[in-house]
Design an enzyme around this catalytic site. Structure first.
Site, short mmCIF file in Angstrom:
data_model
loop_
_atom_site.label_atom_id
_atom_site.label_comp_id
_atom_site.label_asym_id
_atom_site.label_seq_id
_atom_site.Cartn_x
_atom_site.Cartn_y
_atom_site.Cartn_z
N ASP A 133 0.79 -1.01 -0.03
CA ASP A 133 0.18 -0.02 -0.09
C ASP A 133 1.05 1.30 0.02
O ASP A 133 2.07 1.10 0.15
CB ASP A 133 -0.91 0.11 1.35
CG ASP A 133 -0.24 -0.56 2.61
OD1 ASP A 133 0.88 -0.48 2.54
OD2 ASP A 133 -0.95 -0.75 3.60
N ASN A 151 -7.88 -2.93 14.00
CA ASN A 151 -9.37 -3.48 13.80
C ASN A 151 -9.33 -4.54 12.67
O ASN A 151 -10.33 -5.06 12.17
CB ASN A 151 -9.71 -2.19 12.91
CG ASN A 151 -9.25 -1.50 11.82
OD1 ASN A 151 -8.33 -2.11 11.27
ND2 ASN A 151 -9.71 -0.57 11.40
N HIS A 169 -7.58 -4.76 9.94
CA HIS A 169 -7.07 -4.47 8.47
C HIS A 169 -5.76 -5.08 8.06
O HIS A 169 -5.00 -5.42 8.66
CB HIS A 169 -7.09 -2.95 8.27
CG HIS A 169 -6.17 -2.03 8.85
ND1 HIS A 169 -6.34 -0.99 9.37
CD2 HIS A 169 -4.63 -2.23 8.55
CE1 HIS A 169 -5.03 -0.29 9.74
NE2 HIS A 169 -4.09 -1.10 9.02
N GLU A 177 -9.80 -2.05 4.93
CA GLU A 177 -10.44 -1.61 6.13
C GLU A 177 -11.70 -2.48 6.28
O GLU A 177 -12.15 -3.23 5.45
CB GLU A 177 -10.84 -0.11 6.16
CG GLU A 177 -9.75 0.74 6.09
CD GLU A 177 -8.89 0.88 7.42
OE1 GLU A 177 -8.95 0.02 8.32
OE2 GLU A 177 -8.36 1.93 7.60
C1 GLP Z 1 -0.46 0.14 8.56
C2 GLP Z 1 -0.34 -0.56 7.20
C3 GLP Z 1 -0.62 -2.15 7.52
C4 GLP Z 1 0.12 -2.49 8.80
C5 GLP Z 1 -0.77 -1.72 10.03
C6 GLP Z 1 -0.16 -2.32 11.17
O1 GLP Z 1 -1.92 0.47 8.52
N1 GLP Z 1 -0.80 -0.21 6.12
O2 GLP Z 1 0.26 -2.91 6.50
O3 GLP Z 1 -0.25 -4.07 8.89
O4 GLP Z 1 -0.33 -0.64 9.64
O5 GLP Z 1 0.93 -1.58 11.61
P1 GLP Z 1 1.89 -2.06 12.88
O6 GLP Z 1 2.56 -2.97 12.41
O7 GLP Z 1 2.50 -0.75 13.43
O8 GLP Z 1 1.29 -2.48 14.01
#
Ligand code: GLP
Length: 248
Positions: free
Chosen positions: A67, A136, A138, A143
């Site tokens: 992304d 959540n 995702h 989402e």
């Molecule tokens: C962002 C990214 C996701 C990732 C998520 C969790 O939203 N787009 O790909 O999995 O964060 O992040 P973290 O690893 O910092 O908890």
């Protein structure tokens, strides 16, 4: 699903890095699906260390990232392209021309999604997709409620995601409200999926995603339907899931 339970974040990173390097050793020309967020940082650090020791090469591999924020340039310190460059690509022998991230500055969102799907297809699909998970549920930026059958698309970020990402920006107003993300359809078509989770704050969503019903309200739950998923997590993130697995 194969589950690896580790003691802490460091050992989680080491295990996940081992799986990624096994992939690269067995198939040097692998197409890696890569992820951002704080969870993979230690994994990339470990891979760089092994690369520096001469144990691991990336020169045959290509990558495609999950992304990117809409509106951020590649050199914006919070863009995911910048994250990937500074946390991995700048430190290993991967040809940058073969590393792909959606273009946050594309003027036509529809065209950009089409282009990105074309890039993934031209590479012959993803061999191993690395995934973190949002609070959540995702995945990438898919989402809750996002349709399962989509390929790359532009999403409006959930308020909770914007909140969670505010820590990386000076003020909340600077956090982008939209992002490009690979869709669940693209992610599910990867040959293998490696999910990494760490910390108590992920325990509840991890248990829901992997032991609860498959629902668009928890995008990560769709992974239950993938035939080749490896989940690597530390005790703090996996303990609720492990308790549920024992009950069943
Ligand atoms: C962002 C990214 C996701 C990732 C998520 C969790 O939203 N787009 O790909 O999995 O964060 O992040 P973290 O690893 O910092 O908890």
């Amino acid at each position: 699903m194969q589950i690896f339970l580790t003691e802490d974040y460091t050992s989680m990173c080491r295990k996940a890095a081992n799986i990624l390097s096994a992939q690269l050793i067995m198939k040097p020309e692998s197409v890696l699906g890569l992820a951002t967020g704080s969870t993979p940082v230690g994994i990339y650090r470990q891979l760089i260390e092994w690369h520096n020791k001469g144990d691991l090469n990336f020169n045959g591999a290509s990558s495609v990232n999950l992304d990117e924020y809409q509106g951020l340039s590649a050199d914006h310190p919070q863009s995911y392209r910048y994250f990937m460059d500074t946390n991995l690509f700048d430190h290993v022998d991967m040809d940058k021309a073969r590393t792909h991230v959606p273009n946050g500055l594309a003027t036509n969102a529809k065209e950009e999604c089409k282009r990105y799907n074309g890039v993934i297809r031209a590479m012959g699909g993803i061999d191993l997709q690395l995934l973190g998970m949002g609070h959540n549920g995702h995945i990438g930026f898919n989402e809750p409620g996002d349709a399962f059958e989509l390929e790359t698309h532009l999403v409006e970020l959930a308020e909770t995601t914007i909140q969670a990402n505010t820590r990386f920006f000076e003020k909340k107003e600077d956090v982008p409200t939209h992002a490009y993300t690979m869709g669940m359809k693209t992610i599910m078509s990867a040959q293998k999926i490696l999910v990494v989770v760490s910390g108590e704050d992920k325990a509840e969503i991890v248990a829901k995603a992997f032991a609860g019903p498959v629902t668009p309200e928890i995008p990560g739950s769709l992974l239950q339907l993938h035939p080749n998923v490896i989940l690597v997590g530390d005790k703090a993130a996996l303990h609720l899931l492990m308790e549920q697995e024992e009950v069943q």
